[in-house]
Structure formats: structure tokens, C-alpha cells
Scaffold this motif. Structure first.
Motif, PDB file in Angstrom:
ATOM      1  N   SER A   1      17.759 -31.023   4.775  1.00 50.66           N
ATOM      2  CA  SER A   1      17.606 -29.788   5.548  1.00 50.66           C
ATOM      3  C   SER A   1      18.119 -28.625   4.717  1.00 50.66           C
ATOM      4  O   SER A   1      18.968 -28.798   3.835  1.00 50.66           O
ATOM      5  CB  SER A   1      18.356 -29.869   6.879  1.00 50.66           C
ATOM      6  OG  SER A   1      19.749 -29.955   6.665  1.00 50.66           O
TER       7      SER A   1
ATOM      8  N   VAL B   1      15.083 -25.569   8.210  1.00 53.06           N
ATOM      9  CA  VAL B   1      13.950 -26.464   8.062  1.00 53.06           C
ATOM     10  C   VAL B   1      14.483 -27.860   7.757  1.00 53.06           C
ATOM     11  O   VAL B   1      15.250 -28.050   6.799  1.00 53.06           O
ATOM     12  CB  VAL B   1      12.988 -26.003   6.954  1.00 53.06           C
ATOM     13  CG1 VAL B   1      11.954 -27.083   6.650  1.00 53.06           C
ATOM     14  CG2 VAL B   1      12.281 -24.714   7.374  1.00 53.06           C
ATOM     15  N   ASP B   2      14.131 -28.816   8.592  1.00 55.14           N
ATOM     16  CA  ASP B   2      14.459 -30.229   8.362  1.00 55.14           C
ATOM     17  C   ASP B   2      13.251 -30.904   7.740  1.00 55.14           C
ATOM     18  O   ASP B   2      12.109 -30.691   8.168  1.00 55.14           O
ATOM     19  CB  ASP B   2      14.825 -30.909   9.674  1.00 55.14           C
ATOM     20  CG  ASP B   2      16.075 -30.314  10.305  1.00 55.14           C
ATOM     21  OD1 ASP B   2      17.051 -30.088   9.563  1.00 55.14           O
ATOM     22  OD2 ASP B   2      16.061 -30.050  11.516  1.00 55.14           O
ATOM     23  N   PHE B   3      13.506 -31.753   6.756  1.00 57.71           N
ATOM     24  CA  PHE B   3      12.446 -32.339   5.929  1.00 57.71           C
ATOM     25  C   PHE B   3      12.643 -33.854   5.884  1.00 57.71           C
ATOM     26  O   PHE B   3      13.747 -34.330   5.636  1.00 57.71           O
ATOM     27  CB  PHE B   3      12.539 -31.738   4.526  1.00 57.71           C
ATOM     28  CG  PHE B   3      11.560 -32.278   3.531  1.00 57.71           C
ATOM     29  CD1 PHE B   3      10.289 -31.740   3.426  1.00 57.71           C
ATOM     30  CD2 PHE B   3      11.909 -33.308   2.677  1.00 57.71           C
ATOM     31  CE1 PHE B   3       9.394 -32.212   2.495  1.00 57.71           C
ATOM     32  CE2 PHE B   3      11.026 -33.802   1.752  1.00 57.71           C
ATOM     33  CZ  PHE B   3       9.755 -33.245   1.654  1.00 57.71           C
TER      34      PHE B   3
ATOM     35  N   LYS C   1       7.085 -34.892   7.116  1.00 61.67           N
ATOM     36  CA  LYS C   1       7.389 -34.239   8.384  1.00 61.67           C
ATOM     37  C   LYS C   1       8.399 -33.115   8.164  1.00 61.67           C
ATOM     38  O   LYS C   1       9.415 -33.309   7.494  1.00 61.67           O
ATOM     39  CB  LYS C   1       7.957 -35.243   9.388  1.00 61.67           C
ATOM     40  CG  LYS C   1       6.964 -36.312   9.847  1.00 61.67           C
ATOM     41  CD  LYS C   1       7.608 -37.257  10.851  1.00 61.67           C
ATOM     42  CE  LYS C   1       6.617 -38.255  11.409  1.00 61.67           C
ATOM     43  NZ  LYS C   1       5.603 -37.625  12.265  1.00 61.67           N
ATOM     44  N   MET C   2       8.088 -31.949   8.724  1.00 62.50           N
ATOM     45  CA  MET C   2       8.994 -30.813   8.648  1.00 62.50           C
ATOM     46  C   MET C   2       9.170 -30.206  10.039  1.00 62.50           C
ATOM     47  O   MET C   2       8.233 -30.200  10.839  1.00 62.50           O
ATOM     48  CB  MET C   2       8.452 -29.760   7.681  1.00 62.50           C
ATOM     49  CG  MET C   2       8.461 -30.221   6.222  1.00 62.50           C
ATOM     50  SD  MET C   2       7.484 -29.146   5.141  1.00 62.50           S
ATOM     51  CE  MET C   2       5.814 -29.674   5.572  1.00 62.50           C
ATOM     52  N   LYS C   3      10.360 -29.729  10.290  1.00 62.38           N
ATOM     53  CA  LYS C   3      10.666 -29.126  11.587  1.00 62.38           C
ATOM     54  C   LYS C   3      11.446 -27.854  11.347  1.00 62.38           C
ATOM     55  O   LYS C   3      12.389 -27.832  10.552  1.00 62.38           O
ATOM     56  CB  LYS C   3      11.470 -30.102  12.452  1.00 62.38           C
ATOM     57  CG  LYS C   3      11.801 -29.572  13.850  1.00 62.38           C
ATOM     58  CD  LYS C   3      12.474 -30.645  14.692  1.00 62.38           C
ATOM     59  CE  LYS C   3      13.843 -31.004  14.170  1.00 62.38           C
ATOM     60  NZ  LYS C   3      14.580 -31.934  15.057  1.00 62.38           N
TER      61      LYS C   3
ATOM     62  N   TRP D   1       2.778 -21.664   7.798  1.00 60.70           N
ATOM     63  CA  TRP D   1       3.374 -22.383   6.673  1.00 60.70           C
ATOM     64  C   TRP D   1       2.460 -22.272   5.452  1.00 60.70           C
ATOM     65  O   TRP D   1       1.240 -22.420   5.575  1.00 60.70           O
ATOM     66  CB  TRP D   1       3.563 -23.874   6.986  1.00 60.70           C
ATOM     67  CG  TRP D   1       4.351 -24.189   8.217  1.00 60.70           C
ATOM     68  CD1 TRP D   1       3.960 -24.014   9.503  1.00 60.70           C
ATOM     69  CD2 TRP D   1       5.655 -24.755   8.275  1.00 60.70           C
ATOM     70  NE1 TRP D   1       4.926 -24.430  10.379  1.00 60.70           N
ATOM     71  CE2 TRP D   1       5.995 -24.903   9.648  1.00 60.70           C
ATOM     72  CE3 TRP D   1       6.579 -25.170   7.316  1.00 60.70           C
ATOM     73  CZ2 TRP D   1       7.196 -25.426  10.067  1.00 60.70           C
ATOM     74  CZ3 TRP D   1       7.785 -25.704   7.746  1.00 60.70           C
ATOM     75  CH2 TRP D   1       8.093 -25.830   9.102  1.00 60.70           C
TER      76      TRP D   1
ATOM     77  N   GLN E   1       6.870 -28.121  14.595  1.00 61.29           N
ATOM     78  CA  GLN E   1       6.764 -29.355  13.818  1.00 61.29           C
ATOM     79  C   GLN E   1       5.535 -29.262  12.932  1.00 61.29           C
ATOM     80  O   GLN E   1       4.435 -28.953  13.407  1.00 61.29           O
ATOM     81  CB  GLN E   1       6.632 -30.567  14.749  1.00 61.29           C
ATOM     82  CG  GLN E   1       6.497 -31.902  14.035  1.00 61.29           C
ATOM     83  CD  GLN E   1       7.808 -32.400  13.467  1.00 61.29           C
ATOM     84  OE1 GLN E   1       8.849 -32.302  14.111  1.00 61.29           O
ATOM     85  NE2 GLN E   1       7.768 -32.926  12.249  1.00 61.29           N
TER      86      GLN E   1
ATOM     87  N   ASP F   1       3.385 -31.533  10.102  1.00 58.21           N
ATOM     88  CA  ASP F   1       3.172 -32.817   9.433  1.00 58.21           C
ATOM     89  C   ASP F   1       1.989 -32.686   8.488  1.00 58.21           C
ATOM     90  O   ASP F   1       0.942 -32.117   8.859  1.00 58.21           O
ATOM     91  CB  ASP F   1       2.873 -33.927  10.439  1.00 58.21           C
ATOM     92  CG  ASP F   1       4.034 -34.197  11.386  1.00 58.21           C
ATOM     93  OD1 ASP F   1       5.132 -33.662  11.124  1.00 58.21           O
ATOM     94  OD2 ASP F   1       3.839 -34.928  12.366  1.00 58.21           O
TER      95      ASP F   1
ATOM     96  N   VAL G   1       8.032 -25.016   0.387  1.00 54.97           N
ATOM     97  CA  VAL G   1       7.648 -24.695   1.766  1.00 54.97           C
ATOM     98  C   VAL G   1       8.001 -23.239   2.055  1.00 54.97           C
ATOM     99  O   VAL G   1       9.160 -22.839   1.924  1.00 54.97           O
ATOM    100  CB  VAL G   1       8.389 -25.612   2.762  1.00 54.97           C
ATOM    101  CG1 VAL G   1       8.004 -25.255   4.191  1.00 54.97           C
ATOM    102  CG2 VAL G   1       8.112 -27.062   2.466  1.00 54.97           C
TER     103      VAL G   1
ATOM    104  N   SER H   1       7.817 -20.555   5.172  1.00 56.19           N
ATOM    105  CA  SER H   1       7.596 -20.419   6.613  1.00 56.19           C
ATOM    106  C   SER H   1       7.613 -18.943   6.986  1.00 56.19           C
ATOM    107  O   SER H   1       8.477 -18.193   6.526  1.00 56.19           O
ATOM    108  CB  SER H   1       8.688 -21.161   7.396  1.00 56.19           C
ATOM    109  OG  SER H   1       8.732 -22.522   7.024  1.00 56.19           O
TER     110      SER H   1
END
Length: 416
Positions: free
Chosen positions: A47, A55-57, A72-74, A89, A113, A115, A130, A132
Motif C-alpha cells: 500500500s 492505494v492498496d495493491f 487488484k487495486m483499491k 486510472w 476497486q 482489477d 498507477v 489515480s
């Protein structure tokens, strides 16, 4: 079933006459576990936070080259942990040489989320970049509807929560995450003519399979139930791209191939070849057990699909048999000189490392002078491709060693 078990026991006893080394199932499992630990590169959830936007990865722990992989990213508000709605994104994936292998601009997530699914052609440390971006009040000079703006979804309700959830026009944030990709590996589970279930693995020692460059493929046959090695299998291999056959084993004669097959004393077989042009190659493998195999599985067939890259897409290809480092001996295989260097001089107290750069399994086993009788001073056990073994030699003298699987492979260490 009892008759078959009895036959297996008797054949196992007979097989002592045919091979220089037999390793128990538990020893095989221990060595395999050590080998897998040595070559495994695991990814962990990551993250990153920029001005309260997190952003969590996450990717699978283990990724193999040319394997379709879910990323997966959040994106969330760091303070509350709530997801951010309606985020754009821009995503780029780079291989270890910095080449872009995947890129998208203006991907969009409604619920925070994102993906994507990507296959990585090159092993090593790949990177995903990434960016955002939030959706604010205006777009193309027009007002953005309230429900289409970026909000911190504290309510948990995407459809109605925007009426009360705070807007979050955070602007643009860029993050980078590393991804570890291992050399290509495929595993097929196959049912044999005798009803046994086997796992047949194809792996490569190259970071990328490139047209015009030598590539070693390592085939490993194991019992699907317990992972133990299947001893003494025969394999016939046919390789083709389109209608062009690049190599083919000798034809089957009766129950087995008599005039040219790949054989695995310990269940490991290798095939080194130059693939002449890029494209998808089909590898058809036909397997047979022998009377001295520990499981009489009969016959089985399977197929692998191999992606070969254009030479221009690879920045460099490094030979597996490059010069060893200091106090290191490369295990190069059953062709002379077997070990590189074959004879090495070191000082007492030196730690010497053996590196298996060959595709096959080998051992480094010390022996009594002029014999193939182990003397107990050092023994690596089974070493898969990529494994290393280190030994510290404190006493001056001459140490002779060999590979207990391929007894013609011999080397010497001179300690002064």
C-alpha cells in the motif's frame, strides 16, 4: 491391487541394480521443499499513501512468466478507510528492462476497486505505475452530475450515499509497485493408462524464451497424491510452431521408444533447443513407465503451449553457463568439463559454493580418492536447477567429488 503393490516392491528391489543412487520418498520431498524455497520469489500485499489518499495493491504470491495474472487495486480515504467512488486510472506495466508491456489510460472504477489481468512475458522485477484521478465539479466545461463525482463512501451506499457522502476531489496521485515474476512454469495433471494421477511440470531456466537463443526446458514428473518423484520415466517430445516441426523424438516401437527418448532417473528430464522464430509453440509429450519405475503408470500424454518472443523485444539474454564468481563452481552438466572450473584451488577456511546452472538434477558428493565411494566429508543431496550448495573446507588437502546421479561427472578441490 495387492498383486500390483507386491510387483512394485519387487521391482524397487531390482532397480538397485540399475542406478547408482536411490533416494527415499521423504528425502525427495525434503530436497524438493528446499529447492522450491530457494527459487521462490513471493509477492506481498502493498500500500502507498499520498496526501490522505491510499492505494492498496495485491497480486498472487507467486507469478510465472506468460501466466495470466489478476492485479487488484483499491483506493480509499486513509483517515476513514472508506472507498472512493468514480476514480479514473492510468495504468502502465513495465518489464525488467523498462519496456511497457501493458498500458491503459482512463480506466474507471465506480466503487474504488480496480482489477486488471496481465501476462508478464519476462521474469524478474516488473513494475506497475498507477495514476489515480478524481472526478471533480467540471468536465469538458460542463457541470458533472453529483452522483458521478468522486465521493468518500462513508455510507457504504453507492447508489444513494452520494447525496450525503462528502465529495473528495483529490486531484491526481501516482504510485509505483514492484512485481516479482518467476521464470515460466506450467503444470498439467494427467491420468495415465493405469489410472494413476500424475503432475507433469514444464519450467524454464531462462527469464524469457527468445527466438534464436538457446533455452533449457525442465520437465518434472511427480505423483499427484503426495508430490513424490516418479523414477525412470521415458518421454518422447514433439515440438512444432504452426505446421513446422522443429524437433521430434524417435517413434515408439511397441510399448516404448527404443531408439531415442528423454529419460529421467529421478523424474527430471531436460530439453535444450533454439526456437527459430517467435510465436506459439506446441509441445506434445508422451510418457511411459519402465519395469524399474517406482510406479508402473503405463502410458500418458499431454501438451504444453510455449510463447517465444522476438529477439528484438529482449534487451539481453545471459548464458546460464557464464563465468562463475569467486569461490564458486558452476555445475554445467554431463558434458565435460562437468563442473566449471573442474579443478579449483582455495585457501583453508574458504566457503566454496556450488551453483547448479544446468537444467538437470545433480549432487555434489565427496568421494575417496580415485573411487566413486562417498567419504562423508560433504554431500549436497539432490540439487534442482538454480539450487546452490556451500561447504567450508578447513583442512588442507585434495577433495575429490562427483555427481551421485551421473557418476561420470567428477571434479576436484585443492585446499592449501
Amino acid at each position: 491391487m495387492k498383486a500390483r503393490k507386491a510387483m512394485l516392491i519387487s521391482l524397487a528391489a531390482v532397480s538397485l541394480l540399475f542406478v547408482p543412487l536411490l533416494v527415499s520418498t521423504s528425502q525427495h520431498e525434503n530436497h524438493l521443499a528446499l529447492a522450491q524455497k530457494a527459487v521462490t520469489g513471493e509477492n506481498k500485499p502493498l500500500s502507498d499513501t499520498s496526501d490522505n489518499v491510499q492505494v492498496d495493491f495485491e497480486v498472487p504470491k507467486t507469478i510465472y512468466a506468460n501466466e495470466l495474472t489478476t492485479i487488484k487495486m483499491k483506493i480509499t480515504d486513509e483517515e476513514s478507510g472508506a472507498p472512493l467512488s468514480h476514480v479514473d486510472w492510468a495504468i502502465a506495466v513495465k518489464d525488467p528492462f523498462g519496456n511497457i508491456i501493458y498500458k491503459t489510460t482512463t480506466a474507471h472504477s465506480h466503487s474504488g476497486q480496480m482489477d486488471i489481468n496481465v501476462a508478464f512475458p519476462t521474469a524478474g522485477e516488473n513494475t506497475i505505475s498507477v495514476t489515480s484521478s478524481s472526478i471533480g465539479d467540471k468536465m469538458m466545461g460542463m457541470d458533472v452530475p453529483g452522483m458521478a463525482k468522486t465521493h468518500t463512501v462513508l455510507s457504504g451506499d453507492l447508489m444513494e450515499g452520494w447525496k450525503t457522502d462528502p465529495s473528495n476531489d483529490f486531484g491526481t496521485r501516482t504510485y509505483e509497485f514492484p512485481i516479482t515474476v518467476l521464470s515460466e512454469k506450467q503444470v498439467n495433471t494427467i491420468k495415465t493408462s493405469e489410472g494413476d494421477m500424475l503432475n507433469f511440470e514444464m519450467a524454464t531456466t531462462s527469464n524469457q524464451i527468445v527466438a534464436g537463443q538457446p533455452t533449457t526446458l525442465v520437465f518434472t514428473l511427480t505423483n499427484a497424491e503426495d508430490g513424490s518423484m516418479i523414477t525412470h520415466p521415458d518421454m518422447q517430445l514433439k515440438v512444432r510452431v504452426g505446421s513446422f516441426v522443429t524437433s521430434k523424438s524417435a517413434p515408439v516401437e511397441g510399448m516404448m521408444g527404443m531408439n531415442g527418448i528423454y529419460h529421467g532417473h529421478t523424474g527430471v528430464m531436460t530439453h535444450t533447443a533454439v526456437f527459430p522464430r517467435p510465436g506459439l509453440y506446441l509441445l506434445n509429450a508422451d510418457l511411459n513407465s519402465l519395469p524399474v519405475s517406482n510406479i508402473l503408470f503405463g502410458q500418458a500424454s499431454t501438451r504444453f503451449v510455449l510463447q517465444v518472443a522476438d529477439s528484438s523485444s529482449s534487451a539481453s539474454v545471459v548464458s546460464a553457463q557464464s563465468a562463475p564468481g569467486p569461490n564458486t563452481v558452476n555445475i554445467v552438466g554431463i558434458e565435460a568439463p562437468f563442473f566449471a572450473p573442474n579443478s579449483i584451488n582455495v585457501k583453508a577456511g574458504t566457503t566454496l559454493t556450488f551453483d547448479n546452472v544446468d537444467g538437470n538434477m545433480h549432487t555434489v558428493t565427496s568421494v575417496k580418492s580415485g573411487t566413486t565411494e562417498p567419504d562423508g566429508r560433504f554431500d549436497s543431496g539432490l540439487m534442482k536447477a538454480g539450487d546452490t550448495f556451500s561447504v567450508k573446507l578447513d583442512k588442507p588437502g585434495t577433495y575429490e567429488y562427483f555427481c551421485a546421479i551421473h557418476i561420470g561427472m567428477k571434479g576436484t578441490v585443492n585446499v592449501s
